[in-house]
Design an enzyme around this catalytic site. Sequence first.
Site, PDB file in Angstrom:
ATOM      1  N   HIS A  62       0.831  -1.207   0.000  1.00 44.89           N
ATOM      2  CA  HIS A  62       0.000   0.000   0.000  1.00 44.89           C
ATOM      3  C   HIS A  62       0.866   1.257   0.000  1.00 44.89           C
ATOM      4  O   HIS A  62       0.679   2.158  -0.836  1.00 44.89           O
ATOM      5  CB  HIS A  62      -0.918  -0.006   1.230  1.00 44.89           C
ATOM      6  CG  HIS A  62      -1.804   1.199   1.323  1.00 44.89           C
ATOM      7  ND1 HIS A  62      -3.081   1.231   0.821  1.00 44.89           N
ATOM      8  CD2 HIS A  62      -1.587   2.429   1.863  1.00 44.89           C
ATOM      9  CE1 HIS A  62      -3.623   2.420   1.044  1.00 44.89           C
ATOM     10  NE2 HIS A  62      -2.737   3.168   1.679  1.00 44.89           N
ATOM     11  N   GLU A  63       1.806   1.313   0.919  1.00 44.66           N
ATOM     12  CA  GLU A  63       2.651   2.502   1.015  1.00 44.66           C
ATOM     13  C   GLU A  63       3.599   2.621  -0.168  1.00 44.66           C
ATOM     14  O   GLU A  63       3.949   3.736  -0.584  1.00 44.66           O
ATOM     15  CB  GLU A  63       3.445   2.483   2.327  1.00 44.66           C
ATOM     16  CG  GLU A  63       2.589   2.450   3.588  1.00 44.66           C
ATOM     17  CD  GLU A  63       1.589   3.591   3.665  1.00 44.66           C
ATOM     18  OE1 GLU A  63       1.844   4.668   3.076  1.00 44.66           O
ATOM     19  OE2 GLU A  63       0.533   3.404   4.296  1.00 44.66           O
ATOM     20  N   HIS A 123       1.941   4.653  -2.839  1.00 43.16           N
ATOM     21  CA  HIS A 123       2.091   6.089  -2.595  1.00 43.16           C
ATOM     22  C   HIS A 123       3.502   6.548  -2.952  1.00 43.16           C
ATOM     23  O   HIS A 123       3.692   7.592  -3.591  1.00 43.16           O
ATOM     24  CB  HIS A 123       1.835   6.399  -1.114  1.00 43.16           C
ATOM     25  CG  HIS A 123       0.414   6.202  -0.674  1.00 43.16           C
ATOM     26  ND1 HIS A 123      -0.658   6.641  -1.398  1.00 43.16           N
ATOM     27  CD2 HIS A 123      -0.101   5.615   0.446  1.00 43.16           C
ATOM     28  CE1 HIS A 123      -1.783   6.346  -0.762  1.00 43.16           C
ATOM     29  NE2 HIS A 123      -1.468   5.714   0.354  1.00 43.16           N
TER      30      HIS A 123
END
Length: 377
Positions: free
Chosen positions: A29-30, A33
């Site tokens: 997920h990170e 980003h």
Amino acid sequence: MTYLLDALQFVTGYIVPFLLVLTLLVFVHEMGHYLVGRWSGIRILAFSVGFGPELLGWTDKHGTRWKFCVIPLGGYVKFYGDEDAASTPDYKRLETISPEERAQTFLGAKLWKRAATVAAGPIANFILAIAIFAVLFAVYGRSVADPVVAQVKENSAAAKAGILPRDRLIAIDGTPVATFDDVRRYVSVRPELEIKIRIERDGAFLDLPMVPERTEISDQFGNKMEIGIIGIVTDQDAGNFRLVSYGPIEAIGQGALQSWHIVTGTFDYLANLVTGRMKADQLGGPIRVAQASGQMATLGVAAVLQLAAVLSVSIGLLNLMPVPVLDGGHLMFYAVEALRGKPVGAAAQDVAYRIGFAMVLMLMVFATWNDISMFFG
């Protein structure tokens, strides 16, 4: 010694699988980003798996601090110009830096780049889920059965509607069904809600209305849940159980379809929650996820990966909810900014973030209470 062995078994059987699964999901997920942020020219100060004090870490040549922290329940990417891990802009700091430096901040990036950077996290979770399902389908194949009835349980919704053994289910509420699992998936999230099933019997088609009964069932580990059932069963003779193999491209398509089923199933559950057809005690928190991780670990790597895929979709979907402090909340602000032609005011954002944080905290407390109630209730 017995207590020590029990504790060691608990750690290796539940905590370790839970942390491995959660770390994978948070990292992916990170990373979404991070990659889109870097591509957008935004300077990144920290990439963290976990919160709180740092356990270990290193700083790369770009000045990004990569670290693992004490509390492994999440993570964050901190951009230049952020005040905290929730990407709240540090307005005081932004006023003191040069235009060149401001261009490297998250707030200084163009609107579409900020939106893409925020959306990349949940999208990465969806991509991970599709990839995991695709690998599982390509390696192990998939067991399927035709939607043909072998047995109708007495006094069930199907029996009352007139379904008979050897009937083939064609569609439910106009949605075609190709496998018995399609029937189970559709019916299970519609307890006490009238549905219409089209069947084929001796070459003729019949439309039979019925209402799935809300029923409590237990899985192989004894975990209880409420679903809708109509009371039909298939077997090898009627359903023609078989293992279907998929090539790489087909497996990706099936992985995307399976992920979509989880998304629609989640919305169906939420709709049932609002209308009272299902109880909120099925919402689980970290304790229940740890339990599920340990239980799946006893079934092998494939089961753990399947759980990781399901959780990855859930995390991506949760983060897209339009709640401030979540990715969906940021995207909501950017949508307003696009319509207004200017950002939402700092004071309004601050109030919204506080409300959003309180909402997320209450949800976590409620889910954790459900976990505790399940074990000790």
